[in-house]
Design a protein around this motif. Structure first.
Motif, PDB file in Angstrom:
ATOM      1  N   THR A  32       0.373  -1.327  -0.188  1.00 15.17           N
ATOM      2  CA  THR A  32      -0.365   0.342  -0.087  1.00 15.17           C
ATOM      3  C   THR A  32       0.482   1.021  -0.156  1.00 15.17           C
ATOM      4  OG1 THR A  32      -1.593  -1.564   1.531  1.00 15.17           O
ATOM      5  CG2 THR A  32      -2.172   0.980   1.336  1.00 15.17           C
ATOM      6  N   THR A  33       1.728   1.340   1.064  1.00 12.25           N
ATOM      7  CA  THR A  33       2.616   2.818   0.900  1.00 12.25           C
ATOM      8  C   THR A  33       4.013   2.764  -0.190  1.00 12.25           C
ATOM      9  OG1 THR A  33       4.242   1.431   2.444  1.00 12.25           O
ATOM     10  CG2 THR A  33       1.782   2.468   3.651  1.00 12.25           C
ATOM     11  N   GLY A  34       3.997   1.467  -0.707  1.00 10.01           N
ATOM     12  CA  GLY A  34       5.380   1.292  -0.704  1.00 10.01           C
ATOM     13  C   GLY A  34       6.834   1.162  -0.269  1.00 10.01           C
ATOM     14  N   HIS A  35       7.014   1.765   1.270  1.00  7.06           N
ATOM     15  CA  HIS A  35       7.782   1.850   1.727  1.00  7.06           C
ATOM     16  C   HIS A  35       8.143   0.227   2.638  1.00  7.06           C
ATOM     17  CE1 HIS A  35       8.304   6.387   1.681  1.00  7.06           C
ATOM     18  NE2 HIS A  35       7.507   5.967   1.423  1.00  7.06           N
ATOM     19  N   LYS A  36       8.835   0.177   2.901  1.00  7.37           N
ATOM     20  CA  LYS A  36       9.561  -0.639   3.606  1.00  7.37           C
ATOM     21  C   LYS A  36       9.430  -1.080   5.261  1.00  7.37           C
ATOM     22  CE  LYS A  36      13.363  -4.188   4.770  1.00  7.37           C
ATOM     23  NZ  LYS A  36      12.381  -5.265   4.885  1.00  7.37           N
ATOM     24  N   CYS A  37       8.745  -2.378   5.319  1.00 11.96           N
ATOM     25  CA  CYS A  37       8.078  -2.590   7.193  1.00 11.96           C
ATOM     26  C   CYS A  37       9.620  -3.161   7.700  1.00 11.96           C
ATOM     27  CB  CYS A  37       6.713  -2.758   6.743  1.00 11.96           C
ATOM     28  SG  CYS A  37       6.091  -2.701   8.287  1.00 11.96           S
ATOM     29  N   SER A  38       9.361  -2.414   8.710  1.00  5.25           N
ATOM     30  CA  SER A  38      10.618  -3.827   9.603  1.00  5.25           C
ATOM     31  C   SER A  38       9.697  -4.257  10.433  1.00  5.25           C
ATOM     32  CB  SER A  38      11.975  -2.008   9.999  1.00  5.25           C
ATOM     33  OG  SER A  38      11.443  -2.014  11.185  1.00  5.25           O
ATOM     34  N   ILE A  39      10.640  -5.623  10.484  1.00  4.46           N
ATOM     35  CA  ILE A  39      10.219  -6.160  11.711  1.00  4.46           C
ATOM     36  C   ILE A  39       9.920  -5.918  12.654  1.00  4.46           C
ATOM     37  CG2 ILE A  39      11.077  -8.792  12.904  1.00  4.46           C
ATOM     38  CD1 ILE A  39      11.029 -10.472  11.053  1.00  4.46           C
ATOM     39  N   GLY A  40      11.085  -4.817  13.017  1.00  5.81           N
ATOM     40  CA  GLY A  40      11.550  -3.837  14.580  1.00  5.81           C
ATOM     41  C   GLY A  40       9.977  -3.703  14.313  1.00  5.81           C
ATOM     42  N   ALA A  41       9.935  -2.725  13.221  1.00  5.70           N
ATOM     43  CA  ALA A  41       8.562  -1.773  13.725  1.00  5.70           C
ATOM     44  C   ALA A  41       7.337  -2.015  13.817  1.00  5.70           C
ATOM     45  CB  ALA A  41       8.822  -0.304  12.457  1.00  5.70           C
ATOM     46  N   LEU A  42       7.076  -3.278  12.803  1.00  9.84           N
ATOM     47  CA  LEU A  42       6.205  -4.212  13.166  1.00  9.84           C
ATOM     48  C   LEU A  42       5.702  -4.304  14.570  1.00  9.84           C
ATOM     49  CD1 LEU A  42       3.898  -5.128  11.074  1.00  9.84           C
ATOM     50  CD2 LEU A  42       4.827  -7.309  11.651  1.00  9.84           C
ATOM     51  N   TYR A  43       6.819  -5.678  15.172  1.00 12.43           N
ATOM     52  CA  TYR A  43       6.173  -6.028  16.397  1.00 12.43           C
ATOM     53  C   TYR A  43       6.141  -5.035  17.346  1.00 12.43           C
ATOM     54  CZ  TYR A  43       5.648 -10.461  14.053  1.00 12.43           C
ATOM     55  OH  TYR A  43       5.483 -11.730  13.436  1.00 12.43           O
TER      56      TYR A  43
END
Lengths: 109, 251
Positions: A32-43
């Motif tokens: 959706t955003t076209g940006h990478k989503c890190s595992i750290g930010a997600l969890y």
């Protein structure tokens, strides 16, 4: 009010419904955003939202494609839905009349 | 993706909660990430978790309120006990008749028990209050130890005398990691015994406890014991509150 990444995460989890877990949410946010989503930010965000009572999580079943590791399943609570709707209303409300909004009101332009 | 590289990722993920580690390692496998990318992801999460821990007061309290001051002072107390032991067992080193009179065997035992109590309590507070930042406390304890060991210049004593407090402190940390709080009766007994021994030693003449320096030393080393009393009272109130709420909902 929640932050924009929290809103993205809740919306992705709500869209995925019963299939909402780490990888699926990450892929939807990235698509959706076209940006990478890190595992750290997600969890860390999942944990923060769970503490606020906007999400519930539980450990799902282990699957072979995950090397026998379990998924952390996510479900949006009723409070989470209310908060997300509040954020959406605020964003759409404040965006009305902005030059980048296609169907903006004539008076504002 | 080599097994060795993934072993490094597994080691990095060990500091995460077991459920989170399971989910994260599964996610990396499912997305078929490279070991390098996996390591960056895991380290990023570990770093975020550590930063979040430091937003609360507990890590600051254990690191700078207990570990640093107590390490310095307990090294001094360890040295004092060792020196007293030497005075007692070796008559040739007796330099002062007053000192010989003051340092009787029961008084030495009292000092040793106080050192044991202070060290164990400080270790327990560090282990129970902020277990996930224990590695920071360990580093902060090692720094003053190395500093003092490097400058140690007492010919009659071994450098290891400075580290006498470490064994009971580690014992306290292990207990603190297992149980988050002492029973209130135990906590009160420990704090009272420590305070009583300070008074006893003060009245014996081996330590002038009413001087400002001795006051600061005793207060710094004794406050963890009274902190444990407060923590036990808080836990007891919380437990009583929960049981009252549970009782209320049943009726």
């Amino acid at each position: 009010m929640m932050g924009e990444f929290e809103y993205l995460l809740i919306t992705a989890a709500a869209n995925l419904a019963e299939n909402a877990y780490g990888v699926a949410i990450r892929e939807q946010i990235e698509a959706t955003t076209g940006h990478k989503c890190s595992i750290g930010a997600l969890y860390t965000t999942i944990e923060r939202l769970e503490k606020k009572g906007l999400l519930t999580t539980w450990m799902g079943d282990a699957t072979p494609q995950r090397g026998g590791r379990a998924k952390r399943m996510v479900r949006v609570t009723a409070k989470g839905v209310r908060e997300a709707k509040g954020f959406y209303d605020a964003v759409t409300g404040v965006s009305r009349g902005a030059s980048w909004v296609a169907n903006r009101t004539r008076g504002a332009s | 993706m080599t097994n060795a590289a993934w072993s490094v990722v597994e080691v990095a993920a060990r500091s995460l909660h077991p459920d989170e580690r399971e989910a994260v390692m599964g996610d990396l496998k499912e997305r078929d990430e490279s070991a390098w990318q996996g390591l960056l992801d895991v380290l990023g999460l570990v770093l975020r978790r550590q930063v979040m821990l430091w937003k609360s007061w507990q890590p600051w309290l254990t690191a700078f309120g207990v570990t640093v001051p107590c390490s310095f002072l307990l090294m001094g107390a360890s040295l004092s006990v060792c020196q007293a032991w030497l005075w007692l067992i070796d008559a040739r080193t007796l330099r002062s008749a007053d000192m010989a009179a003051a340092w009787s065997l029961p008084m030495l035992a009292c000092h040793a028990a106080l050192l044991l109590g202070w060290s164990w309590t400080a270790g327990f507070v560090v282990g129970s209050t902020s277990p996930r930042t224990l590695w920071v406390s360990a580093v902060l304890c090692c720094s003053p130890c190395m500093f003092c060991l490097a400058r140690f210049q007492v010919p009659s004593l071994s450098r290891l005398c400075l580290l006498l407090f470490l064994l009971p402190a580690i014992w306290g940390v292990r207990h603190g990691l297992r149980i988050s709080s002492l029973r209130l009766s135990w906590a009160i007994a420990l704090a009272s015994a420590t305070t009583l021994m300070i008074a006893l030693i003060g009245s014996s003449g081996t330590q002038r406890w009413w001087t400002p320096a001795a006051w600061v030393l005793n207060a710094t080393l004794t406050w963890p014991a009274w902190y444990l009393v407060l923590a036990s009272i808080k836990l007891r109130k919380k437990t009583c509150g929960v049981s009252t709420e549970a009782g209320g909902s049943i009726t």
